[in-house]
Write a protein that holds these residues in place. Structure first.
Motif, mmCIF file in Angstrom:
data_model
loop_
_atom_site.group_PDB
_atom_site.id
_atom_site.type_symbol
_atom_site.label_atom_id
_atom_site.label_comp_id
_atom_site.label_asym_id
_atom_site.label_seq_id
_atom_site.Cartn_x
_atom_site.Cartn_y
_atom_site.Cartn_z
ATOM 1 N N ALA A 104 -74.327 14.689 92.763
ATOM 2 C CA ALA A 104 -75.376 13.655 92.815
ATOM 3 C C ALA A 104 -76.290 13.720 91.595
ATOM 4 O O ALA A 104 -76.745 12.695 91.082
ATOM 5 C CB ALA A 104 -76.197 13.813 94.090
ATOM 6 N N PHE A 105 -76.510 14.939 91.111
ATOM 7 C CA PHE A 105 -77.349 15.187 89.938
ATOM 8 C C PHE A 105 -76.918 14.346 88.738
ATOM 9 O O PHE A 105 -77.748 13.759 88.047
ATOM 10 C CB PHE A 105 -77.214 16.687 89.622
ATOM 11 N N ALA A 106 -75.612 14.267 88.528
ATOM 12 C CA ALA A 106 -75.080 13.506 87.388
ATOM 13 C C ALA A 106 -75.381 12.016 87.533
ATOM 14 O O ALA A 106 -75.569 11.315 86.549
ATOM 15 C CB ALA A 106 -73.574 13.726 87.273
ATOM 16 N N LEU A 107 -75.426 11.550 88.785
ATOM 17 C CA LEU A 107 -75.692 10.129 89.033
ATOM 18 C C LEU A 107 -77.186 9.820 88.958
ATOM 19 O O LEU A 107 -77.600 8.770 88.487
ATOM 20 C CB LEU A 107 -75.149 9.745 90.416
ATOM 21 N N ARG A 108 -77.978 10.793 89.418
ATOM 22 C CA ARG A 108 -79.428 10.624 89.392
ATOM 23 C C ARG A 108 -79.923 10.505 87.962
ATOM 24 O O ARG A 108 -80.818 9.713 87.667
ATOM 25 C CB ARG A 108 -80.078 11.838 90.054
ATOM 26 N N ALA A 109 -79.309 11.287 87.068
ATOM 27 C CA ALA A 109 -79.752 11.319 85.674
ATOM 28 C C ALA A 109 -79.647 9.945 85.004
ATOM 29 O O ALA A 109 -80.318 9.697 84.013
ATOM 30 C CB ALA A 109 -78.929 12.349 84.898
ATOM 31 N N VAL A 110 -78.801 9.061 85.547
ATOM 32 C CA VAL A 110 -78.679 7.738 84.926
ATOM 33 C C VAL A 110 -79.395 6.660 85.739
ATOM 34 O O VAL A 110 -79.212 5.471 85.509
ATOM 35 C CB VAL A 110 -77.195 7.337 84.703
ATOM 36 N N GLY A 111 -80.218 7.107 86.705
ATOM 37 C CA GLY A 111 -81.093 6.176 87.394
ATOM 38 C C GLY A 111 -80.422 5.256 88.406
ATOM 39 O O GLY A 111 -80.859 4.131 88.617
ATOM 40 N N LYS A 112 -79.373 5.748 89.075
ATOM 41 C CA LYS A 112 -78.769 4.952 90.157
ATOM 42 C C LYS A 112 -79.692 4.964 91.384
ATOM 43 O O LYS A 112 -80.476 5.889 91.569
ATOM 44 C CB LYS A 112 -77.425 5.562 90.569
ATOM 45 N N SER A 113 -79.560 3.959 92.227
ATOM 46 C CA SER A 113 -80.373 3.900 93.448
ATOM 47 C C SER A 113 -79.928 5.007 94.415
ATOM 48 O O SER A 113 -78.800 5.494 94.338
ATOM 49 C CB SER A 113 -80.222 2.544 94.123
ATOM 50 N N ARG A 114 -80.823 5.375 95.344
ATOM 51 C CA ARG A 114 -80.496 6.453 96.299
ATOM 52 C C ARG A 114 -79.280 6.088 97.132
ATOM 53 O O ARG A 114 -78.433 6.934 97.411
ATOM 54 C CB ARG A 114 -81.698 6.711 97.209
ATOM 55 N N LYS A 115 -79.222 4.825 97.508
ATOM 56 C CA LYS A 115 -78.103 4.372 98.334
ATOM 57 C C LYS A 115 -76.782 4.485 97.554
ATOM 58 O O LYS A 115 -75.768 4.946 98.071
ATOM 59 C CB LYS A 115 -78.355 2.922 98.751
ATOM 60 N N GLU A 116 -76.806 4.050 96.308
ATOM 61 C CA GLU A 116 -75.615 4.097 95.454
ATOM 62 C C GLU A 116 -75.201 5.548 95.193
ATOM 63 O O GLU A 116 -74.010 5.872 95.206
ATOM 64 C CB GLU A 116 -75.899 3.343 94.142
ATOM 65 N N ILE A 117 -76.194 6.430 94.978
ATOM 66 C CA ILE A 117 -75.887 7.843 94.748
ATOM 67 C C ILE A 117 -75.191 8.440 95.973
ATOM 68 O O ILE A 117 -74.186 9.144 95.852
ATOM 69 C CB ILE A 117 -77.178 8.642 94.406
ATOM 70 N N ARG A 118 -75.711 8.120 97.164
ATOM 71 C CA ARG A 118 -75.125 8.663 98.393
ATOM 72 C C ARG A 118 -73.695 8.160 98.577
ATOM 73 O O ARG A 118 -72.777 8.917 98.862
ATOM 74 C CB ARG A 118 -75.989 8.268 99.610
ATOM 75 N N ARG A 119 -73.494 6.870 98.346
ATOM 76 C CA ARG A 119 -72.171 6.285 98.519
ATOM 77 C C ARG A 119 -71.169 6.902 97.541
ATOM 78 O O ARG A 119 -70.100 7.365 97.907
ATOM 79 C CB ARG A 119 -72.242 4.768 98.291
ATOM 80 N N ARG A 120 -71.535 6.950 96.266
ATOM 81 C CA ARG A 120 -70.631 7.443 95.231
ATOM 82 C C ARG A 120 -70.357 8.952 95.389
ATOM 83 O O ARG A 120 -69.219 9.395 95.240
ATOM 84 C CB ARG A 120 -71.232 7.130 93.849
ATOM 85 N N THR A 121 -71.393 9.729 95.707
ATOM 86 C CA THR A 121 -71.193 11.175 95.856
ATOM 87 C C THR A 121 -70.230 11.458 97.008
ATOM 88 O O THR A 121 -69.315 12.277 96.872
ATOM 89 C CB THR A 121 -72.537 11.897 96.078
ATOM 90 N N ASN A 122 -70.425 10.769 98.130
ATOM 91 C CA ASN A 122 -69.518 10.988 99.261
ATOM 92 C C ASN A 122 -68.094 10.559 98.934
ATOM 93 O O ASN A 122 -67.127 11.223 99.314
ATOM 94 C CB ASN A 122 -70.041 10.263 100.503
ATOM 95 N N GLU A 123 -67.969 9.462 98.202
ATOM 96 C CA GLU A 123 -66.650 8.994 97.776
ATOM 97 C C GLU A 123 -65.967 10.035 96.880
ATOM 98 O O GLU A 123 -64.782 10.333 97.025
ATOM 99 C CB GLU A 123 -66.830 7.665 97.027
ATOM 100 N N LEU A 124 -66.747 10.614 95.943
ATOM 101 C CA LEU A 124 -66.189 11.626 95.033
ATOM 102 C C LEU A 124 -65.793 12.890 95.791
ATOM 103 O O LEU A 124 -64.727 13.468 95.540
ATOM 104 C CB LEU A 124 -67.198 11.962 93.931
ATOM 105 N N LEU A 125 -66.639 13.330 96.725
ATOM 106 C CA LEU A 125 -66.315 14.516 97.527
ATOM 107 C C LEU A 125 -65.005 14.297 98.273
ATOM 108 O O LEU A 125 -64.148 15.185 98.334
ATOM 109 C CB LEU A 125 -67.442 14.807 98.522
ATOM 110 N N GLN A 126 -64.839 13.090 98.798
ATOM 111 C CA GLN A 126 -63.618 12.770 99.521
ATOM 112 C C GLN A 126 -62.410 12.777 98.578
ATOM 113 O O GLN A 126 -61.351 13.290 98.917
ATOM 114 C CB GLN A 126 -63.769 11.413 100.191
ATOM 115 N N SER A 127 -62.598 12.248 97.370
ATOM 116 C CA SER A 127 -61.465 12.145 96.444
ATOM 117 C C SER A 127 -60.976 13.514 95.981
ATOM 118 O O SER A 127 -59.823 13.657 95.590
ATOM 119 C CB SER A 127 -61.807 11.244 95.249
#
Ligand SMILES: Nc1ncnc2c1ncn2[C@@H]1O[C@H](COP(=O)(O)OP(=O)(O)OP(=O)(O)O)[C@@H](O)[C@H]1O
Ligand SMILES: [Mg+2]
Length: 219
Positions: A104-127
């Protein structure tokens, strides 16, 4: 000629005297996979560092996407780094952050929304098959699991290029095979990969171009 990544007569001297790379020229196409091989000290890690601008070339030029080492400004360096995912032999995860937080840290650094960070991080963990270990800290993960998290972090921003520096160097053969499979899957989705290794056995299994360094020279 490719205009994705170009090394043009690149020389790297450390401390202005230790020659690590000697007039290295090559280009990489978008979506291409290459192995970077050579004995210890040949300059593999140095070559990768020059791409994400962990170091600058002493002479010559590197062009990546629309940037050139001759003209890039300090403000642009973080923008370039968002377009390069890096995977290391020793993972380089943040020890005091969970698996989830490391990604999530990598996504936060580029200013994504909290909702987008949660969605993308969970997707990456799954992948990378580690949804069930998302609250574990790096010391609670095996080497293979740590490398999966570092791969998820590297691809979080969907960079067009992944640099992998001995990504399976510390792993047993079976775990290494799983990590290789993950990197190949990323490549199959269109991502260019430069994978440094001194394990020549690995090359036999794949039909990719090989760049070989000896004492800083491409041979
Ligand atoms: N920060 C540094 N300062 C001075 N010399 C350095 C530095 N980093 C690397 N070198 C030198 O540059 C040369 C190339 O090192 P590099 O780490 O790129 O090799 P490598 O091919 O990645 O080796 P290995 O397979 O052991 O990881 C070596 O001679 C090394 O001593
Ligand atoms: Mg190295």
């Amino acid at each position: 000629m490719s205009d994705f990544l170009i090394f043009d007569n690149v020389v790297k001297l450390y401390s202005n005297r230790w020659l690590a790379l000697d007039r290295v020229s090559f280009s990489l196409d978008a979506g291409e996979f290459v192995f970077l091989v050579g004995p210890s000290g040949a300059g593999k890690s140095t070559l990768l560092k020059l791409i994400y601008l962990g170091e600058f070339p002493t002479y010559g030029e590197i062009r990546y996407l629309s940037w050139s080492t001759k003209t890039i400004t300090m403000d642009e360096i973080p923008l370039l780094r968002r377009k390069v995912g890096v995977i290391f032999q020793d993972f380089k995860l943040l020890q005091e952050k969970t698996a989830y937080e490391n990604i999530a840290f990598a996504l936060r650094a580029v200013g994504k929304s909290r909702k987008e960070i949660r969605r993308r991080t969970n997707e990456l963990l799954q992948s990378v098959g580690l949804s069930h270990k998302k609250d574990f800290y790096p010391p609670q993960l095996s080497g293979g699991e740590k490398q999966r998290i570092s791969i998820a972090r590297a691809i979080a921003l969907s960079p067009p290029l992944i640099l992998a520096d001995e990504p399976t160097g510390d792993l047993d053969p079976e775990t290494a095979g799983g990590i290789m499979e993950l990197i190949l899957n990323i490549h199959r989705q269109g991502t260019a990969v430069i994978l440094a290794t001194h394990n020549m056995d690995m090359l036999r299994d794949f039909d990719f171009r090989v760049l070989e360094l000896r004492e800083g020279k491409l041979v």
